[in-house]
Design a protein around this motif. Structure first.
Motif, PDB file in Angstrom:
ATOM      1  N   ASP A 100       0.620  -1.234  -0.245  1.00 24.31           N
ATOM      2  CA  ASP A 100       0.118   0.128   0.555  1.00 24.31           C
ATOM      3  C   ASP A 100       0.473   1.486   0.121  1.00 24.31           C
ATOM      4  O   ASP A 100       0.454   2.347   0.092  1.00 24.31           O
ATOM      5  CB  ASP A 100      -1.249   0.062   1.434  1.00 24.31           C
ATOM      6  N   ARG A 102       3.163   2.147  -2.681  1.00 22.68           N
ATOM      7  CA  ARG A 102       3.679   2.094  -3.594  1.00 22.68           C
ATOM      8  C   ARG A 102       3.625   3.572  -4.524  1.00 22.68           C
ATOM      9  O   ARG A 102       3.991   4.379  -5.463  1.00 22.68           O
ATOM     10  CB  ARG A 102       3.079   1.387  -5.029  1.00 22.68           C
ATOM     11  N   HIS A 103       2.236   4.492  -3.837  1.00 26.71           N
ATOM     12  CA  HIS A 103       2.143   5.554  -3.630  1.00 26.71           C
ATOM     13  C   HIS A 103       2.588   6.879  -2.576  1.00 26.71           C
ATOM     14  O   HIS A 103       2.298   8.520  -3.377  1.00 26.71           O
ATOM     15  CB  HIS A 103       0.508   6.398  -3.528  1.00 26.71           C
ATOM     16  N   ASN A 108      11.718   8.502  -4.323  1.00 27.50           N
ATOM     17  CA  ASN A 108      11.055   8.206  -5.363  1.00 27.50           C
ATOM     18  C   ASN A 108      12.398   8.256  -6.244  1.00 27.50           C
ATOM     19  O   ASN A 108      12.615   9.647  -6.561  1.00 27.50           O
ATOM     20  CB  ASN A 108      10.415   8.960  -5.739  1.00 27.50           C
ATOM     21  N   TYR A 136       1.139  -3.668 -11.243  1.00 26.34           N
ATOM     22  CA  TYR A 136       1.648  -2.397 -10.147  1.00 26.34           C
ATOM     23  C   TYR A 136       3.348  -1.483 -10.450  1.00 26.34           C
ATOM     24  O   TYR A 136       4.489  -1.793 -10.004  1.00 26.34           O
ATOM     25  CB  TYR A 136       2.324  -3.080  -8.646  1.00 26.34           C
ATOM     26  N   PRO A 139       4.619   4.111 -13.356  1.00 24.47           N
ATOM     27  CA  PRO A 139       4.826   4.982 -14.400  1.00 24.47           C
ATOM     28  C   PRO A 139       5.964   5.025 -15.322  1.00 24.47           C
ATOM     29  O   PRO A 139       6.184   4.565 -16.401  1.00 24.47           O
ATOM     30  CB  PRO A 139       4.409   6.414 -13.592  1.00 24.47           C
ATOM     31  N   HIS A 181      -3.005   2.177 -15.358  1.00 22.31           N
ATOM     32  CA  HIS A 181      -3.889   2.780 -14.607  1.00 22.31           C
ATOM     33  C   HIS A 181      -3.992   3.779 -14.623  1.00 22.31           C
ATOM     34  O   HIS A 181      -3.375   4.390 -15.427  1.00 22.31           O
ATOM     35  CB  HIS A 181      -4.042   1.603 -13.483  1.00 22.31           C
ATOM     36  N   ARG A 182      -5.167   4.486 -14.112  1.00 18.71           N
ATOM     37  CA  ARG A 182      -5.838   5.684 -13.926  1.00 18.71           C
ATOM     38  C   ARG A 182      -4.404   6.847 -13.294  1.00 18.71           C
ATOM     39  O   ARG A 182      -4.236   7.748 -14.084  1.00 18.71           O
ATOM     40  CB  ARG A 182      -7.214   6.507 -13.806  1.00 18.71           C
ATOM     41  N   ASP A 183      -3.888   6.008 -12.496  1.00 17.50           N
ATOM     42  CA  ASP A 183      -3.203   6.518 -11.349  1.00 17.50           C
ATOM     43  C   ASP A 183      -1.632   6.940 -12.090  1.00 17.50           C
ATOM     44  O   ASP A 183      -1.187   6.896 -11.820  1.00 17.50           O
ATOM     45  CB  ASP A 183      -2.516   6.292 -10.265  1.00 17.50           C
ATOM     46  N   GLY A 184      -1.527   6.122 -13.553  1.00 20.81           N
ATOM     47  CA  GLY A 184      -0.324   6.210 -14.429  1.00 20.81           C
ATOM     48  C   GLY A 184       0.307   5.034 -14.121  1.00 20.81           C
ATOM     49  O   GLY A 184       1.441   4.512 -15.287  1.00 20.81           O
ATOM     50  N   TRP A 185       0.365   4.093 -12.915  1.00 21.35           N
ATOM     51  CA  TRP A 185       1.005   2.588 -13.286  1.00 21.35           C
ATOM     52  C   TRP A 185      -0.475   1.704 -14.775  1.00 21.35           C
ATOM     53  O   TRP A 185      -0.737   2.509 -14.626  1.00 21.35           O
ATOM     54  CB  TRP A 185       0.513   2.016 -11.727  1.00 21.35           C
TER      55      TRP A 185
END
Length: 191
Positions: A100, A102-103, A108, A136, A139, A181-185
């Protein structure tokens, strides 16, 4: 625990993680077959973890086992090595093992590796090839200008995946067929 912390707020997450892991460790220790009957080694006391670099930026802190405590006792029960001070592990490496987070990178950079979610696709029917969706992927890999090379480089951190190949697009030259995915991942099917 993560779901509960998401509802209450991020400030509660470290507390919930600590107590969740503590209870899991106590359950494992209590059920360990290696503890002789009547022995009280299953009663874990103290956490048994220390740090190097207190006062530094969070990503620069390293952790290691002390001589006693729950972490050390549980490692002995499981016949697992402990990280002594000379083998201290960066907090960022441990943090990145939590799916959880990863964001929520502590640092980074191109060396960061978040856990992958691997979902077998052919568990019902017989097939000579193992097929799985691998999710996962960050991006930087999913939207890379050199997707095949960057996927290969990223996957070197996962030695168990050696020999698996991504599904390819029909492009010329072929490239990994990522599903963003929507989040770029994103994810890719691997065989």
């Amino acid at each position: 625990m993560f779901r509960a912390a998401a509802v209450v707020g991020p400030a509660t997450q470290p507390l919930l993680i600590f107590y969740g892991l503590s209870q899991a460790g106590r359950a494992i220790a209590a059920a360990a077959a290696s503890v002789p009957k009547g022995n009280q080694d299953w009663r874990l006391r103290g956490h048994g973890i220390s740090q190097i670099g207190w006062g530094a930026d969070l990503p620069d802190i390293k952790v290691h086992a002390t001589k006693t405590g729950s972490f050390v006792s549980l490692s002995k029960l499981l016949d697992s090595p402990v990280w002594r001070e000379q083998d201290a592990v960066p907090l960022t490496a441990l943090w990145d093992c939590i799916p959880d987070t990863r964001h929520l990178a502590l640092r980074n950079d191109e060396h960061r590796r978040a856990p992958l979610l691997v979902v077998p696709e052919n568990h019902v029917r017989q097939h000579p090839t193992i097929i799985a969706t691998v999710a996962y992927l960050p991006p930087a890999v999913v939207s890379s200008a050199r997707p095949a090379e960057d996927l290969d480089t990223y996957m070197t951190a996962f030695p168990e995946a050696d020999g698996y190949l991504p599904a390819l697009t029909g492009d010329a030259p072929p490239r990994p067929h990522f599903s963003p995915h929507r989040d770029g991942w994103g994810e890719v099917v691997m065989m």
